[in-house]
Scaffold this active site. Structure first.
Site, PDB file in Angstrom:
ATOM      1  N   ASP A   1      18.320  21.417  16.689  1.00 36.23           N
ATOM      2  CA  ASP A   1      18.621  20.972  18.041  1.00 36.23           C
ATOM      3  C   ASP A   1      19.837  21.734  18.544  1.00 36.23           C
ATOM      4  OD1 ASP A   1      17.643  19.013  20.079  1.00 36.23           O
ATOM      5  OD2 ASP A   1      19.766  18.503  20.105  1.00 36.23           O
ATOM      6  N   SER A   2      19.947  21.801  19.849  1.00 35.93           N
ATOM      7  CA  SER A   2      21.088  22.437  20.500  1.00 35.93           C
ATOM      8  C   SER A   2      21.533  21.577  21.666  1.00 35.93           C
ATOM      9  CB  SER A   2      20.712  23.816  21.048  1.00 35.93           C
ATOM     10  OG  SER A   2      20.362  24.674  20.014  1.00 35.93           O
TER      11      SER A   2
END
Length: 183
Positions: free
Chosen positions: A71-72
């Protein structure tokens, strides 16, 4: 072979470009976590929550395989920016970046039969002032959708980046160099 437990086109493209053999398994995650914590903790918790949700639903189908969860998020100072829900929120997020900077935090968890590897990386982008027409086109044509913090390094933002501190792959959603070291 690596199983990318994500529907992210950007992450899939990064793996293809790096010539990593993988299969993408799309999965809808509930990413609603409390944002009143450090951005560094938030992105790590999201990745661990993705792992938990995936394994509780599909885990038996992927035993003893190499799984990748990632995830970012974008943060400006300690403010966490996830994906904009609508155009109003997109304009607000982009206003925070205009002529300033934003940091992209990308985390991944590589689960292999013999070990687990967790990585957290950061890339900071500094921007000159956005062109108002380009900004309006970007938002009104919904190009911001699905982008953490509305950042599109390979598109809209590309012409406004004055400095980059960190890896481009991190800014695009996955620290490929670190991942390759553990495959």
């Amino acid at each position: 072979m690596l199983i990318l437990a994500s529907s992210s086109i950007s992450r899939a493209n990064l793996l293809k470009t790096a010539k990593i053999d993988f299969r993408q398994v799309s999965f809808d995650y509930d990413e609603n976590l409390n944002k009143n914590i450090s951005p560094f903790l938030y992105v790590q918790k999201i990745v661990l929550e993705k792992e938990r949700q995936f394994l509780s639903t599909l885990g038996k189908d992927f035993q003893n395989q190499n799984l990748l969860f990632a995830d970012s998020i974008v943060c400006i100072d300690e403010k966490i920016l996830t994906k904009a829900k609508d155009k109003k929120e997109a304009y607000e997020m982009l206003a925070l970046q205009n002529g300033k900077y934003a940091s992209i935090l990308s985390a991944f968890l590589l689960v292999k039969p013999e070990k687990r590897v967790f990585s957290l990386s950061k890339t900071t982008l500094y921007f000159k002032n956005f062109d108002e027409n380009a900004l309006r086109d970007y938002v009104e044509n919904d190009l911001y959708k699905g982008k953490a913090g509305c950042i599109m390094c390979e598109g809209f933002h590309q012409n406004f980046i004055t400095q980059q501190v960190g890896n481009l792959s991190t800014a695009l959603g996955l620290d490929i160099q670190t991942l390759k070291a553990y495959l």
